[in-house]
Design a protein around this motif. Structure first.
Motif, short mmCIF file in Angstrom:
data_model
loop_
_atom_site.label_atom_id
_atom_site.label_comp_id
_atom_site.label_asym_id
_atom_site.label_seq_id
_atom_site.Cartn_x
_atom_site.Cartn_y
_atom_site.Cartn_z
N ALA A 175 0.85 -1.19 0.00
CA ALA A 175 0.00 0.00 0.00
C ALA A 175 0.88 1.24 0.00
CB ALA A 175 -0.92 0.00 1.22
N VAL A 176 0.36 2.32 -0.55
CA VAL A 176 1.12 3.56 -0.64
C VAL A 176 0.26 4.72 -0.18
CG1 VAL A 176 2.62 2.76 -2.50
CG2 VAL A 176 0.45 3.85 -3.06
N THR A 177 0.91 5.82 0.15
CA THR A 177 0.18 6.98 0.67
C THR A 177 -0.15 8.00 -0.40
OG1 THR A 177 2.32 7.97 1.25
CG2 THR A 177 1.18 6.73 2.97
N GLY A 178 0.15 7.69 -1.67
CA GLY A 178 -0.18 8.61 -2.75
C GLY A 178 -0.12 7.92 -4.08
N ALA A 179 -0.96 8.33 -5.03
CA ALA A 179 -1.01 7.69 -6.34
C ALA A 179 0.29 7.89 -7.12
CB ALA A 179 -2.19 8.24 -7.14
N ASP A 180 1.06 8.95 -6.80
CA ASP A 180 2.32 9.19 -7.49
C ASP A 180 3.35 8.09 -7.26
OD1 ASP A 180 1.43 11.50 -8.59
OD2 ASP A 180 2.40 12.84 -7.17
N LEU A 181 3.14 7.27 -6.24
CA LEU A 181 4.08 6.21 -5.93
C LEU A 181 3.79 4.92 -6.71
CD1 LEU A 181 4.30 6.64 -2.04
CD2 LEU A 181 6.04 7.23 -3.73
N VAL A 182 2.80 4.95 -7.57
CA VAL A 182 2.41 3.75 -8.32
C VAL A 182 2.81 3.93 -9.79
CG1 VAL A 182 0.57 2.16 -8.93
CG2 VAL A 182 0.48 3.39 -6.76
N LEU A 183 3.89 3.27 -10.19
CA LEU A 183 4.35 3.28 -11.58
C LEU A 183 3.74 2.11 -12.33
CD1 LEU A 183 8.15 3.99 -11.02
CD2 LEU A 183 6.47 5.60 -11.93
#
Length: 286
Positions: free
Chosen positions: A6-14
Protein backbone atom coordinates in the motif's frame (compact mmCIF):
# COMPACT_ATOMS: atom_id res chain seq x y z
CA UNK A 1 -1.04 -15.12 -1.17
CA UNK A 2 1.27 -12.16 -1.90
CA UNK A 3 1.84 -9.52 0.75
CA UNK A 4 -0.14 -6.37 -0.07
CA UNK A 5 1.82 -3.22 -0.90
CA UNK A 6 0.00 0.00 0.00
CA UNK A 7 1.12 3.56 -0.64
CA UNK A 8 0.18 6.98 0.67
CA UNK A 9 -0.18 8.61 -2.75
CA UNK A 10 -1.01 7.69 -6.34
CA UNK A 11 2.32 9.19 -7.49
CA UNK A 12 4.08 6.21 -5.93
CA UNK A 13 2.41 3.75 -8.32
CA UNK A 14 4.35 3.28 -11.58
CA UNK A 15 3.21 1.06 -14.44
CA UNK A 16 4.40 -2.54 -13.83
CA UNK A 17 7.51 -3.80 -15.59
CA UNK A 18 5.71 -7.07 -16.41
CA UNK A 19 2.11 -8.33 -16.27
CA UNK A 20 2.81 -10.43 -13.17
CA UNK A 21 3.61 -7.39 -11.02
CA UNK A 22 0.60 -6.69 -8.77
CA UNK A 23 -0.77 -3.21 -8.31
CA UNK A 24 -0.47 -1.22 -5.10
CA UNK A 25 -3.36 -0.08 -2.92
CA UNK A 26 -3.51 3.73 -2.72
CA UNK A 27 -4.62 4.81 0.74
CA UNK A 28 -6.91 7.81 1.01
CA UNK A 29 -5.60 11.18 2.16
CA UNK A 30 -6.25 11.56 5.93
CA UNK A 31 -7.64 15.03 5.24
CA UNK A 32 -10.35 13.47 3.08
CA UNK A 33 -11.36 10.59 5.35
CA UNK A 34 -12.33 10.05 8.96
CA UNK A 35 -10.25 7.89 11.27
CA UNK A 36 -12.96 5.22 11.16
CA UNK A 37 -12.76 5.13 7.36
CA UNK A 38 -8.99 4.72 7.48
CA UNK A 39 -9.32 1.87 9.98
CA UNK A 40 -11.84 0.11 7.75
CA UNK A 41 -9.62 0.62 4.70
CA UNK A 42 -6.57 -1.04 6.25
CA UNK A 43 -8.57 -3.75 8.02
CA UNK A 44 -9.96 -4.89 4.66
CA UNK A 45 -6.45 -5.12 3.22
CA UNK A 46 -5.21 -7.16 6.20
CA UNK A 47 -8.23 -9.48 6.02
CA UNK A 48 -7.71 -10.02 2.30
CA UNK A 49 -3.92 -10.38 2.10
CA UNK A 50 -2.80 -11.32 5.61
CA UNK A 51 0.02 -8.76 5.78
CA UNK A 52 0.29 -5.20 4.48
CA UNK A 53 3.38 -3.08 3.79
CA UNK A 54 2.55 0.64 3.73
CA UNK A 55 5.24 2.71 2.01
CA UNK A 56 5.24 6.28 3.33
CA UNK A 57 7.96 8.72 2.20
CA UNK A 58 9.75 10.55 5.00
CA UNK A 59 8.78 13.78 3.21
CA UNK A 60 5.03 13.06 3.52
CA UNK A 61 3.02 15.45 5.73
CA UNK A 62 3.19 14.60 9.42
CA UNK A 63 -0.58 14.03 9.45
CA UNK A 64 -0.15 11.06 7.10
CA UNK A 65 2.32 9.27 9.38
CA UNK A 66 0.25 10.11 12.47
CA UNK A 67 -2.86 8.61 10.86
CA UNK A 68 -1.02 5.41 9.92
CA UNK A 69 0.33 4.95 13.45
CA UNK A 70 -3.11 5.64 14.91
CA UNK A 71 -4.78 3.11 12.61
CA UNK A 72 -2.24 0.42 13.35
CA UNK A 73 -2.64 1.07 17.07
CA UNK A 74 -6.42 0.87 16.92
CA UNK A 75 -6.32 -2.34 14.92
CA UNK A 76 -3.77 -3.76 17.40
CA UNK A 77 -2.33 -5.58 14.42
CA UNK A 78 1.20 -6.92 14.08
CA UNK A 79 0.56 -7.59 10.38
CA UNK A 80 0.96 -3.97 9.20
CA UNK A 81 4.46 -2.66 8.44
CA UNK A 82 5.10 1.08 7.99
CA UNK A 83 7.99 1.42 5.56
CA UNK A 84 9.57 4.90 5.55
CA UNK A 85 12.00 6.01 2.86
CA UNK A 86 14.18 9.10 2.37
CA UNK A 87 14.29 8.64 -1.41
CA UNK A 88 13.00 11.50 -3.56
CA UNK A 89 9.53 10.99 -5.11
CA UNK A 90 10.56 9.23 -8.32
CA UNK A 91 13.07 7.02 -6.51
CA UNK A 92 10.42 6.12 -3.93
CA UNK A 93 8.05 5.11 -6.72
CA UNK A 94 10.75 2.84 -8.16
CA UNK A 95 11.23 1.26 -4.73
CA UNK A 96 7.49 0.62 -4.48
CA UNK A 97 7.48 -1.07 -7.90
CA UNK A 98 10.37 -3.31 -6.85
CA UNK A 99 8.55 -4.30 -3.65
CA UNK A 100 5.42 -5.02 -5.68
CA UNK A 101 7.40 -7.34 -7.94
CA UNK A 102 9.13 -9.08 -5.01
CA UNK A 103 5.81 -9.60 -3.21
CA UNK A 104 5.07 -12.41 -5.66
CA UNK A 105 8.26 -14.26 -4.69
CA UNK A 106 8.89 -16.70 -1.87
CA UNK A 107 9.87 -14.07 0.71
CA UNK A 108 8.11 -13.77 4.03
CA UNK A 109 6.40 -10.45 4.87
CA UNK A 110 9.15 -9.66 7.38
CA UNK A 111 11.95 -10.12 4.85
CA UNK A 112 10.05 -8.08 2.26
CA UNK A 113 9.50 -5.19 4.71
CA UNK A 114 13.12 -5.04 5.84
CA UNK A 115 14.35 -5.41 2.24
CA UNK A 116 13.20 -1.86 1.47
CA UNK A 117 16.27 -0.38 3.17
CA UNK A 118 18.56 -2.71 1.19
CA UNK A 119 16.92 -1.96 -2.15
CA UNK A 120 17.17 1.80 -1.57
CA UNK A 121 20.99 1.51 -1.65
CA UNK A 122 20.77 0.35 -5.27
CA UNK A 123 18.52 3.17 -6.53
CA UNK A 124 20.44 6.16 -7.92
CA UNK A 125 17.86 8.94 -7.63
CA UNK A 126 18.50 12.50 -8.73
CA UNK A 127 17.39 15.43 -10.85
CA UNK A 128 18.56 18.20 -13.13
CA UNK A 129 17.61 21.51 -11.49
CA UNK A 130 17.44 25.05 -12.75
CA UNK A 131 18.28 26.30 -9.25
CA UNK A 132 19.61 24.89 -5.97
CA UNK A 133 18.78 27.97 -3.89
CA UNK A 134 15.89 26.21 -2.13
CA UNK A 135 17.29 22.69 -2.12
CA UNK A 136 17.50 21.58 1.51
CA UNK A 137 17.42 17.77 1.26
CA UNK A 138 20.90 17.46 -0.30
CA UNK A 139 23.98 19.33 1.00
CA UNK A 140 24.67 22.36 -1.22
CA UNK A 141 28.06 24.10 -1.13
CA UNK A 142 28.45 27.87 -1.17
CA UNK A 143 30.08 27.58 -4.58
CA UNK A 144 27.01 25.84 -6.01
CA UNK A 145 24.78 28.55 -4.56
CA UNK A 146 26.91 31.24 -6.19
CA UNK A 147 26.99 29.45 -9.55
CA UNK A 148 23.21 29.23 -9.38
CA UNK A 149 23.06 32.96 -10.09
CA UNK A 150 24.72 32.50 -13.48
CA UNK A 151 22.21 32.83 -16.35
CA UNK A 152 21.16 29.46 -17.71
CA UNK A 153 23.02 27.44 -15.08
CA UNK A 154 21.71 23.90 -14.59
CA UNK A 155 22.76 21.46 -11.88
CA UNK A 156 22.78 17.67 -11.81
CA UNK A 157 21.97 16.55 -8.28
CA UNK A 158 22.17 13.00 -6.93
CA UNK A 159 20.26 12.45 -3.69
CA UNK A 160 21.44 8.92 -3.07
CA UNK A 161 23.08 6.58 -2.42
CA UNK A 162 25.83 9.23 -2.14
CA UNK A 163 24.79 12.89 -2.52
CA UNK A 164 26.54 14.81 -5.31
CA UNK A 165 26.07 18.11 -7.13
CA UNK A 166 27.75 19.18 -10.37
CA UNK A 167 27.09 21.99 -12.79
CA UNK A 168 25.84 20.64 -16.11
CA UNK A 169 28.28 21.42 -18.91
CA UNK A 170 31.20 22.02 -16.52
CA UNK A 171 33.26 19.33 -14.76
CA UNK A 172 30.87 16.37 -14.58
CA UNK A 173 33.53 13.76 -13.81
CA UNK A 174 32.46 13.54 -10.17
CA UNK A 175 28.92 12.53 -11.12
CA UNK A 176 29.68 8.82 -11.04
CA UNK A 177 26.91 6.26 -11.21
CA UNK A 178 26.28 2.62 -10.40
CA UNK A 179 28.83 -0.08 -11.16
CA UNK A 180 26.10 -2.48 -12.24
CA UNK A 181 23.65 -2.59 -15.13
CA UNK A 182 20.57 -0.40 -14.66
CA UNK A 183 17.60 1.05 -16.48
CA UNK A 184 16.86 4.78 -16.36
CA UNK A 185 13.49 6.34 -15.58
CA UNK A 186 12.96 10.05 -16.35
CA UNK A 187 10.14 12.41 -15.32
CA UNK A 188 10.11 15.85 -16.92
CA UNK A 189 9.06 18.99 -15.07
CA UNK A 190 9.28 22.61 -16.21
CA UNK A 191 12.99 22.39 -17.11
CA UNK A 192 13.63 21.66 -20.78
CA UNK A 193 16.73 19.47 -20.83
CA UNK A 194 17.82 16.27 -22.55
CA UNK A 195 20.85 15.81 -20.29
CA UNK A 196 19.61 12.64 -18.55
CA UNK A 197 18.99 10.99 -21.92
CA UNK A 198 21.90 12.27 -23.99
CA UNK A 199 24.66 12.57 -21.37
CA UNK A 200 23.77 10.64 -18.22
CA UNK A 201 22.48 7.43 -19.81
CA UNK A 202 25.64 6.83 -21.90
CA UNK A 203 27.95 7.75 -19.00
CA UNK A 204 26.20 5.32 -16.67
CA UNK A 205 25.99 2.63 -19.39
CA UNK A 206 22.23 2.37 -18.98
CA UNK A 207 20.82 -0.78 -20.55
CA UNK A 208 17.91 -0.46 -22.93
CA UNK A 209 15.87 2.61 -23.84
CA UNK A 210 15.20 5.37 -21.33
CA UNK A 211 11.73 5.04 -19.80
CA UNK A 212 9.65 8.18 -19.21
CA UNK A 213 6.80 8.83 -16.81
CA UNK A 214 4.85 11.77 -15.41
CA UNK A 215 6.55 13.93 -12.80
CA UNK A 216 5.24 13.16 -9.28
CA UNK A 217 3.22 16.03 -7.84
CA UNK A 218 5.44 16.13 -4.76
CA UNK A 219 8.71 16.46 -6.73
CA UNK A 220 8.83 20.29 -7.01
CA UNK A 221 8.48 20.64 -3.22
CA UNK A 222 11.07 17.91 -2.56
CA UNK A 223 13.66 19.46 -4.92
CA UNK A 224 12.82 23.07 -4.07
CA UNK A 225 11.90 24.14 -7.61
CA UNK A 226 9.43 23.26 -10.38
CA UNK A 227 12.21 23.76 -12.94
CA UNK A 228 13.53 20.22 -12.90
CA UNK A 229 13.75 16.89 -14.67
CA UNK A 230 13.88 13.98 -12.24
CA UNK A 231 15.57 10.64 -12.91
CA UNK A 232 16.23 7.31 -11.22
CA UNK A 233 18.57 4.46 -12.24
CA UNK A 234 17.52 1.10 -10.87
CA UNK A 235 17.83 -2.68 -11.11
CA UNK A 236 14.98 -3.71 -13.41
CA UNK A 237 15.15 -7.50 -13.45
CA UNK A 238 13.20 -9.49 -10.88
CA UNK A 239 15.70 -12.41 -10.81
CA UNK A 240 18.50 -9.96 -9.92
CA UNK A 241 16.38 -8.35 -7.19
CA UNK A 242 15.48 -11.79 -5.86
CA UNK A 243 19.13 -12.87 -5.68
CA UNK A 244 20.06 -9.60 -4.01
CA UNK A 245 17.53 -9.99 -1.20
CA UNK A 246 18.08 -13.74 -0.87
CA UNK A 247 21.84 -13.25 -0.46
CA UNK A 248 21.43 -11.48 2.90
CA UNK A 249 21.38 -13.55 6.06
CA UNK A 250 17.94 -13.91 7.64
CA UNK A 251 17.30 -13.42 11.32
CA UNK A 252 14.29 -13.59 13.63
CA UNK A 253 13.05 -10.51 15.45
CA UNK A 254 13.35 -11.05 19.20
CA UNK A 255 10.34 -8.79 19.80
CA UNK A 256 7.62 -9.76 17.30
CA UNK A 257 9.04 -12.98 15.88
CA UNK A 258 9.00 -11.82 12.25
CA UNK A 259 11.75 -12.83 9.86
CA UNK A 260 14.08 -10.01 8.84
CA UNK A 261 17.26 -9.11 7.00
CA UNK A 262 19.65 -6.43 8.17
CA UNK A 263 19.72 -4.88 11.62
CA UNK A 264 16.11 -3.78 12.15
CA UNK A 265 12.69 -5.40 11.94
CA UNK A 266 10.50 -4.01 9.18
CA UNK A 267 7.32 -4.54 11.19
CA UNK A 268 8.01 -3.47 14.76
CA UNK A 269 11.28 -1.53 14.08
CA UNK A 270 13.04 -3.36 16.91
CA UNK A 271 16.82 -3.56 16.42
CA UNK A 272 18.36 -6.97 15.99
CA UNK A 273 19.65 -8.31 19.27
CA UNK A 274 23.39 -8.95 19.32
CA UNK A 275 26.00 -8.43 16.58
CA UNK A 276 24.94 -8.88 12.99
CA UNK A 277 26.28 -8.36 9.50
CA UNK A 278 25.36 -5.05 7.88
CA UNK A 279 22.19 -4.88 5.76
CA UNK A 280 24.13 -4.80 2.54
CA UNK A 281 24.51 -7.56 0.02
CA UNK A 282 27.59 -8.20 -2.04
CA UNK A 283 28.32 -6.13 -5.12
CA UNK A 284 26.02 -6.49 -8.11
CA UNK A 285 28.15 -6.97 -11.19
CA UNK A 286 27.38 -6.51 -14.82
Amino acid sequence: MPTAIAVTGADLVLPPTDPATPNAAVLADPAARTLDDSVTELRRLVDRFGHVLVVCPASAPAAVAHRLHAVRGLLESDRIALVRTDLPPLGAAVLVRQLRALSTCDFSPGVLASAARLLAHYIYAGAVLGSVSRLDRVPVTLGSHLKGWLPGAHFAVLAGPTPRIVRVGADESGFTGPEFATRLLVARGQLATEWPTTALAPRWAVAGPVEETALPASSPAWWGTPKLTEFAAYLPDLPVLHRLVASVRRETCHWCGMELIGDRCGFCAAPLAGPTAPAQAGPVTR
